[in-house]
Design a protein around this motif. Structure first.
Motif, short mmCIF file in Angstrom:
data_model
loop_
_atom_site.label_atom_id
_atom_site.label_comp_id
_atom_site.label_asym_id
_atom_site.label_seq_id
_atom_site.Cartn_x
_atom_site.Cartn_y
_atom_site.Cartn_z
N MET A 39 0.82 -1.09 0.04
CA MET A 39 -0.06 0.07 0.13
C MET A 39 0.80 1.20 -0.04
SD MET A 39 -2.59 -1.82 0.16
CE MET A 39 -4.19 -0.77 0.46
N THR A 40 0.74 2.32 -0.83
CA THR A 40 1.49 3.41 -0.89
C THR A 40 0.29 4.56 -0.66
OG1 THR A 40 2.86 2.52 -2.49
CG2 THR A 40 2.81 4.90 -2.41
N HIS A 41 0.46 5.31 0.13
CA HIS A 41 -0.44 6.62 0.41
C HIS A 41 0.46 7.89 0.83
CE1 HIS A 41 -4.22 8.18 2.77
NE2 HIS A 41 -3.60 8.85 1.81
N SER A 49 -7.51 2.32 -5.69
CA SER A 49 -7.80 3.06 -4.55
C SER A 49 -8.11 4.64 -4.92
CB SER A 49 -6.77 3.30 -3.39
OG SER A 49 -7.43 3.80 -2.22
N ASP A 61 -3.69 13.83 -2.56
CA ASP A 61 -3.45 12.81 -1.72
C ASP A 61 -3.55 11.69 -2.88
OD1 ASP A 61 -4.73 10.36 -0.65
OD2 ASP A 61 -5.20 11.45 1.23
N PHE A 87 -3.31 7.37 -2.93
CA PHE A 87 -3.32 6.24 -2.25
C PHE A 87 -3.61 5.20 -3.25
CE2 PHE A 87 -5.96 3.56 1.18
CZ PHE A 87 -4.94 2.75 1.30
N CYS A 121 -2.82 0.50 -3.97
CA CYS A 121 -2.15 -0.67 -3.79
C CYS A 121 -0.97 -1.09 -4.81
CB CYS A 121 -3.27 -1.64 -3.64
SG CYS A 121 -4.16 -2.09 -5.06
N GLN A 168 4.28 10.47 4.23
CA GLN A 168 3.83 9.18 3.83
C GLN A 168 3.21 8.47 4.91
OE1 GLN A 168 7.02 6.80 1.81
NE2 GLN A 168 7.99 8.51 0.77
N VAL A 169 2.09 8.06 4.41
CA VAL A 169 1.13 7.42 5.44
C VAL A 169 1.17 5.97 5.59
CG1 VAL A 169 -1.26 7.43 6.41
CG2 VAL A 169 -0.29 9.45 5.08
N ARG A 178 -0.02 2.43 5.73
CA ARG A 178 -1.29 1.67 5.41
C ARG A 178 -0.99 -0.08 5.67
NH1 ARG A 178 -4.99 5.44 4.03
NH2 ARG A 178 -6.61 4.23 4.69
N LEU A 179 -2.03 -0.52 6.41
CA LEU A 179 -1.81 -1.94 6.68
C LEU A 179 -2.48 -2.82 5.40
CD1 LEU A 179 -1.35 -4.24 8.62
CD2 LEU A 179 -3.96 -4.17 9.08
N ALA A 205 6.91 -1.06 7.02
CA ALA A 205 6.28 -0.29 5.82
C ALA A 205 7.35 -0.68 4.68
CB ALA A 205 6.27 1.30 6.00
#
Length: 301
Positions: free
Chosen positions: A3-5, A61, A77, A79, A81, A107-108, A110-111, A123
């Motif tokens: 996951m890239t956010h 996403s 923003d 986000f 996968c 960079q957030v 994300r699970l 991460a």
């Protein structure tokens, strides 16, 4: 699944009050294609007297943009996968439209869904590693074109999709040279993947660097360059041999001319030496302008 956010604060944006929601969505779609993502639907919510919040829903996403014209501020923003390139490179169309600079990047973590029932793993970035300093220094910086990706992940189909998504289907169908470029690009991608497979951590160990270039005005005018270190140069020479069977290497692409580019499939390679190592730089382009730009920048290097 990775996951890239990433969230970007863009400041110093002039003329946000003049931008339409459709213009923002178009730039967001270009960003999605650069990421290797698939747009599904979009939403534009205008504010009075000006400003927008725009949402582009992706199969992977979303991308959102919110603007504050009174402050010259925009929030972007991203986000997904799946990302073939670093999001900071993919948002080039948005940065050009907004006219500002990235003031802050977040960079957030994300699970990933497949780990939702377990402790989250460390991460990971959704894009490939940076090139080593020597190979990266040999990548050209041609005038009049934009570098849209550096070291895209090298699964062949994903690499092809990243580049070919920029060429409209009707252009590909109508122009013989662009169809030739597609054939040559597959050969190029397959051989570069062999280099990556032959050397563990090829990017990080300074054996390989790859960049994709695009004309900022004509999306279908594209170029791809690979820098390969001498100890795996035989694979690069295989790529040259295969490409030579598909298109003659033309050393002279003519004088620089005004006006739009024309479709032209070209390919060539040059030898370089840096810090005691031999490198082969392999490149190909889809237009006469891109061919001149890449050829000129490599000759001047």
């Amino acid at each position: 699944m990775t996951m890239t956010h990433v969230v970007y604060d863009i400041t110093g944006c002039p003329g946000l009050d003049q931008l339409s929601g459709d213009e923002l969505i178009d730039a967001m779609r270009q960003t999605a294609h650069r990421l290797g993502c698939t747009p599904r639907t979009s939403l534009i919510d205008p504010f009075e007297p000006f400003g927008h919040t725009c949402v582009l829903v992706l199969s992977e996403s979303h991308i959102t943009v919110s603007t504050w014209p009174e402050s010259g501020l925009a929030h972007v923003d991203v986000f997904t996968c799946r990302a073939h390139v670093e999001p900071g490179e993919a948002i080039g169309p948005l940065l050009r439209l907004l006219g500002g600079q990235i003031a802050n990047t977040q960079q957030v973590p994300r699970l990933p869904p497949d780990n939702a029932l377990h402790a989250p793993p460390p991460a990971k970035k959704g894009f490939c590693s940076k090139a080593g300093p020597i190979t990266c220094s040999l990548l050209p910086s041609p005038e009049g074109v934009e570098r849209i990706a550096t070291n895209p992940c090298l699964a062949v189909n994903g690499f092809l999709g990243l580049v070919l998504d920029a060429i409209p289907e009707h252009e590909m169908a109508d122009k013989v040279e662009l169809r030739n470029f597609r054939t040559g690009l597959r050969t190029f991608a397959e051989q570069v993947v062999l280099v990556a497979d032959a050397v563990d951590c090829a990017y990080e160990n300074d054996h390989l660097a790859v960049s994709v270039y695009q004309d900022p005005e004509y999306d279908w005018s594209l170029g791809v360059v690979a820098v390969v270190r001498g100890d795996v140069e035989a694979l690069a020479e295989d790529a040259i041999c295969l490409l030579a069977k598909q298109v003659p290497f033309i050393p002279d692409f003519g004088v620089r001319a005004e006006g739009p580019p024309t479709p032209k499939f070209c390919a060539d390679s040059v030898l370089r030496e840096a810090q005691g190592y031999q490198f082969r730089v392999v490149w190909l382009g889809s237009s006469d302008k891109m061919c001149r730009s890449l050829s000129g920048s490599l000759e001047d290097a």
